[in-house]
Design a protein around this motif. Structure first.
Motif, PDB file in Angstrom:
ATOM      1  N   GLU A  33       0.821  -1.219   0.000  1.00 56.61           N
ATOM      2  CA  GLU A  33       0.000   0.000   0.000  1.00 56.61           C
ATOM      3  C   GLU A  33       0.854   1.267   0.000  1.00 56.61           C
ATOM      4  OE1 GLU A  33      -2.957   2.015   3.214  1.00 56.61           O
ATOM      5  OE2 GLU A  33      -3.353  -0.087   2.750  1.00 56.61           O
ATOM      6  N   ALA A  34       1.971   1.242   0.713  1.00 58.58           N
ATOM      7  CA  ALA A  34       2.834   2.421   0.824  1.00 58.58           C
ATOM      8  C   ALA A  34       3.756   2.586  -0.390  1.00 58.58           C
ATOM      9  CB  ALA A  34       3.666   2.336   2.100  1.00 58.58           C
ATOM     10  N   GLY A  35       3.755   1.626  -1.281  1.00 60.19           N
ATOM     11  CA  GLY A  35       4.595   1.730  -2.465  1.00 60.19           C
ATOM     12  C   GLY A  35       6.060   1.408  -2.221  1.00 60.19           C
ATOM     13  N   LEU A 109      -3.426 -12.469  -0.476  1.00 61.57           N
ATOM     14  CA  LEU A 109      -4.470 -12.358  -1.493  1.00 61.57           C
ATOM     15  C   LEU A 109      -5.352 -11.135  -1.239  1.00 61.57           C
ATOM     16  CD1 LEU A 109      -5.924 -13.549  -3.959  1.00 61.57           C
ATOM     17  CD2 LEU A 109      -7.276 -14.930  -2.374  1.00 61.57           C
ATOM     18  N   PHE A 110      -5.788 -10.955  -0.004  1.00 58.74           N
ATOM     19  CA  PHE A 110      -6.664  -9.816   0.325  1.00 58.74           C
ATOM     20  C   PHE A 110      -5.980  -8.479   0.065  1.00 58.74           C
ATOM     21  CE2 PHE A 110      -8.953 -12.462   3.845  1.00 58.74           C
ATOM     22  CZ  PHE A 110      -9.631 -13.175   2.868  1.00 58.74           C
ATOM     23  N   SER A 111      -4.649  -8.446   0.202  1.00 63.06           N
ATOM     24  CA  SER A 111      -3.931  -7.179   0.028  1.00 63.06           C
ATOM     25  C   SER A 111      -4.049  -6.648  -1.396  1.00 63.06           C
ATOM     26  CB  SER A 111      -2.460  -7.330   0.420  1.00 63.06           C
ATOM     27  OG  SER A 111      -1.775  -8.118  -0.533  1.00 63.06           O
ATOM     28  N   GLY A 112      -4.461  -7.483  -2.313  1.00 59.90           N
ATOM     29  CA  GLY A 112      -4.655  -7.032  -3.687  1.00 59.90           C
ATOM     30  C   GLY A 112      -5.871  -6.154  -3.862  1.00 59.90           C
ATOM     31  N   TRP A 113      -6.809  -6.257  -2.951  1.00 64.67           N
ATOM     32  CA  TRP A 113      -8.056  -5.514  -3.103  1.00 64.67           C
ATOM     33  C   TRP A 113      -8.377  -4.614  -1.920  1.00 64.67           C
ATOM     34  CZ3 TRP A 113      -8.093 -10.910  -4.214  1.00 64.67           C
ATOM     35  CH2 TRP A 113      -8.075 -11.204  -5.571  1.00 64.67           C
ATOM     36  N   LEU A 114      -7.796  -4.888  -0.784  1.00 58.99           N
ATOM     37  CA  LEU A 114      -8.169  -4.164   0.432  1.00 58.99           C
ATOM     38  C   LEU A 114      -7.000  -3.338   0.966  1.00 58.99           C
ATOM     39  CD1 LEU A 114      -9.932  -7.137   2.284  1.00 58.99           C
ATOM     40  CD2 LEU A 114     -11.032  -5.357   0.913  1.00 58.99           C
ATOM     41  N   ARG A 115      -7.327  -2.333   1.717  1.00 51.16           N
ATOM     42  CA  ARG A 115      -6.308  -1.553   2.416  1.00 51.16           C
ATOM     43  C   ARG A 115      -5.803  -2.374   3.601  1.00 51.16           C
ATOM     44  NH1 ARG A 115      -5.070   3.020   0.274  1.00 51.16           N
ATOM     45  NH2 ARG A 115      -6.623   4.218  -0.842  1.00 51.16           N
ATOM     46  N   THR A 116      -4.675  -1.948   4.158  1.00 49.34           N
ATOM     47  CA  THR A 116      -4.010  -2.705   5.217  1.00 49.34           C
ATOM     48  C   THR A 116      -4.942  -2.992   6.389  1.00 49.34           C
ATOM     49  OG1 THR A 116      -1.908  -1.741   4.574  1.00 49.34           O
ATOM     50  CG2 THR A 116      -2.018  -2.737   6.751  1.00 49.34           C
ATOM     51  N   ARG A 117      -5.647  -1.982   6.859  1.00 46.79           N
ATOM     52  CA  ARG A 117      -6.548  -2.194   8.009  1.00 46.79           C
ATOM     53  C   ARG A 117      -7.653  -3.183   7.676  1.00 46.79           C
ATOM     54  NH1 ARG A 117      -7.345   3.818  10.631  1.00 46.79           N
ATOM     55  NH2 ARG A 117      -5.160   4.060  11.234  1.00 46.79           N
ATOM     56  N   LEU A 179      -2.029 -18.756  -2.237  1.00 52.42           N
ATOM     57  CA  LEU A 179      -0.801 -18.045  -2.597  1.00 52.42           C
ATOM     58  C   LEU A 179      -0.661 -17.935  -4.111  1.00 52.42           C
ATOM     59  CD1 LEU A 179       1.801 -16.656  -1.689  1.00 52.42           C
ATOM     60  CD2 LEU A 179       2.895 -18.908  -1.729  1.00 52.42           C
ATOM     61  N   THR A 180      -1.061 -18.968  -4.836  1.00 52.54           N
ATOM     62  CA  THR A 180      -1.023 -18.909  -6.301  1.00 52.54           C
ATOM     63  C   THR A 180      -1.914 -17.789  -6.816  1.00 52.54           C
ATOM     64  OG1 THR A 180      -0.537 -21.272  -6.456  1.00 52.54           O
ATOM     65  CG2 THR A 180      -1.461 -20.221  -8.426  1.00 52.54           C
ATOM     66  N   LEU A 181      -3.130 -17.702  -6.288  1.00 54.43           N
ATOM     67  CA  LEU A 181      -4.039 -16.617  -6.681  1.00 54.43           C
ATOM     68  C   LEU A 181      -3.450 -15.256  -6.322  1.00 54.43           C
ATOM     69  CD1 LEU A 181      -7.470 -18.142  -5.612  1.00 54.43           C
ATOM     70  CD2 LEU A 181      -6.631 -17.789  -7.942  1.00 54.43           C
ATOM     71  N   ALA A 182      -2.850 -15.162  -5.136  1.00 52.38           N
ATOM     72  CA  ALA A 182      -2.247 -13.897  -4.705  1.00 52.38           C
ATOM     73  C   ALA A 182      -1.080 -13.512  -5.609  1.00 52.38           C
ATOM     74  CB  ALA A 182      -1.773 -14.009  -3.257  1.00 52.38           C
ATOM     75  N   THR A 183      -0.291 -14.495  -6.014  1.00 51.06           N
ATOM     76  CA  THR A 183       0.856 -14.232  -6.876  1.00 51.06           C
ATOM     77  C   THR A 183       0.404 -13.770  -8.260  1.00 51.06           C
ATOM     78  OG1 THR A 183       2.116 -15.910  -5.687  1.00 51.06           O
ATOM     79  CG2 THR A 183       2.979 -15.247  -7.803  1.00 51.06           C
ATOM     80  N   VAL A 184      -0.610 -14.421  -8.809  1.00 56.31           N
ATOM     81  CA  VAL A 184      -1.150 -14.006 -10.105  1.00 56.31           C
ATOM     82  C   VAL A 184      -1.703 -12.589 -10.000  1.00 56.31           C
ATOM     83  CG1 VAL A 184      -3.020 -14.440 -11.769  1.00 56.31           C
ATOM     84  CG2 VAL A 184      -1.617 -16.339 -10.930  1.00 56.31           C
ATOM     85  N   ARG A 185      -2.423 -12.315  -8.946  1.00 54.06           N
ATOM     86  CA  ARG A 185      -2.983 -10.977  -8.740  1.00 54.06           C
ATOM     87  C   ARG A 185      -1.879  -9.940  -8.626  1.00 54.06           C
ATOM     88  NH1 ARG A 185      -1.809  -7.269  -5.426  1.00 54.06           N
ATOM     89  NH2 ARG A 185      -1.293  -8.881  -3.964  1.00 54.06           N
ATOM     90  N   PHE A 186      -0.816 -10.235  -7.869  1.00 63.94           N
ATOM     91  CA  PHE A 186       0.278  -9.286  -7.690  1.00 63.94           C
ATOM     92  C   PHE A 186       1.039  -9.064  -9.004  1.00 63.94           C
ATOM     93  CE2 PHE A 186       4.690  -8.262  -6.282  1.00 63.94           C
ATOM     94  CZ  PHE A 186       4.406  -7.049  -5.674  1.00 63.94           C
ATOM     95  N   ALA A 187       1.213 -10.127  -9.777  1.00 69.68           N
ATOM     96  CA  ALA A 187       1.934 -10.017 -11.055  1.00 69.68           C
ATOM     97  C   ALA A 187       1.191  -9.119 -12.037  1.00 69.68           C
ATOM     98  CB  ALA A 187       2.164 -11.393 -11.657  1.00 69.68           C
ATOM     99  N   ARG A 188      -0.137  -9.083 -11.935  1.00 73.80           N
ATOM    100  CA  ARG A 188      -0.948  -8.286 -12.865  1.00 73.80           C
ATOM    101  C   ARG A 188      -1.315  -6.913 -12.340  1.00 73.80           C
ATOM    102  NH1 ARG A 188      -4.988 -13.079 -14.891  1.00 73.80           N
ATOM    103  NH2 ARG A 188      -3.368 -14.260 -15.955  1.00 73.80           N
ATOM    104  N   LYS A 189      -1.058  -6.683 -11.077  1.00 74.85           N
ATOM    105  CA  LYS A 189      -1.461  -5.409 -10.452  1.00 74.85           C
ATOM    106  C   LYS A 189      -0.492  -4.301 -10.813  1.00 74.85           C
ATOM    107  CE  LYS A 189      -2.625  -3.292  -6.053  1.00 74.85           C
ATOM    108  NZ  LYS A 189      -2.663  -3.435  -4.625  1.00 74.85           N
ATOM    109  N   ASP A 190      -1.045  -3.124 -11.024  1.00 71.90           N
ATOM    110  CA  ASP A 190      -0.221  -1.936 -11.247  1.00 71.90           C
ATOM    111  C   ASP A 190       0.111  -1.350  -9.891  1.00 71.90           C
ATOM    112  OD1 ASP A 190       1.097   0.021 -12.659  1.00 71.90           O
ATOM    113  OD2 ASP A 190      -0.668   1.309 -12.774  1.00 71.90           O
ATOM    114  N   VAL A 191       1.378  -1.462  -9.500  1.00 74.91           N
ATOM    115  CA  VAL A 191       1.786  -1.002  -8.161  1.00 74.91           C
ATOM    116  C   VAL A 191       2.127   0.462  -8.178  1.00 74.91           C
ATOM    117  CG1 VAL A 191       3.416  -1.363  -6.284  1.00 74.91           C
ATOM    118  CG2 VAL A 191       2.625  -3.283  -7.609  1.00 74.91           C
TER     119      VAL A 191
END
Length: 191
Positions: A33-35, A109-117, A179-191
């Motif tokens: 979230e903090a980049g 996985l949740f970190s791909g869609w939700l804020r830290t809190r 973790l596989t879903l989270a990794t795919v999500r992270f690989a495609r996410k614009d950070v």
């Protein structure tokens, strides 16, 4: 009587290990979230390896925590003169790791869609729901299928019953798939 009391303690310790996994997942979410990954991702390293390296560190930390629990239980029992089956204590400690891995993978996985809190809140809700299902399912005669949704039910009571390998494999499979879903999500996410 000693084993029943120790089993109760380990039932609480697995919740604490899962809470530790929440903190590791929270750290991943806050860094994302903090980049803070910008500099790392600017390197010619695949995004998936960034996540998998971080998750491997989480798995190692969980293993070290449970090894400490094992050592503490065995040494404590020796100090007070309590007879203890070290094999069963080792099984109980090892069985905590997959529970923590499921929680941590869900956080990644949740970190791909939700804020830290929100990630922290969702993981705490997951843990609470799992604990309450385990607590109330037998009391209120809920269906076994509902009981199987609890990560703590899959942990079981390894001090008494031994480690249930099919349940451990199920937890590891759930952690791997998440973790596989989270990794795919992270690989495609614009950070």
């Amino acid at each position: 009587m000693n084993m029943a009391m120790l089993n109760l303690v380990f039932t609480q310790l697995v919740v604490i290990v899962a809470a530790f996994a929440v903190t590791t997942a929270n750290r991943w979410a806050s860094e994302e979230e903090a980049g803070r990954f910008d500099l790392v991702l600017a390197q010619p390293e695949p995004r998936r390896s960034v996540m998998l390296t971080h998750f491997a560190a989480t798995a190692l930390a969980l293993t070290m925590v449970t090894a400490g629990i094992f050592a503490g239980a065995v040494m404590g029992a020796a100090i007070v003169g309590m007879q203890l089956d070290a094999r069963r204590v080792a099984q109980a400690a090892i069985g905590m790791v997959p529970v923590g891995l499921v929680v941590a993978a869900a956080g990644y996985l949740f970190s791909g869609w939700l804020r830290t809190r929100a990630v922290t809140g969702a993981l705490i809700a997951l843990m609470l729901a799992s604990f309450l299902i385990t607590l109330f399912a037998r009391l209120f005669h809920w269906p076994d299928a509902l009981l199987q949704l609890s990560i703590f039910e899959h942990y079981g009571a390894p001090l008494v019953d031994g480690l249930r390998l099919p349940h451990v494999a199920g937890l590891l499979g759930a952690a791997g798939a998440t973790l596989t879903l989270a990794t795919v999500r992270f690989a495609r996410k614009d950070v």
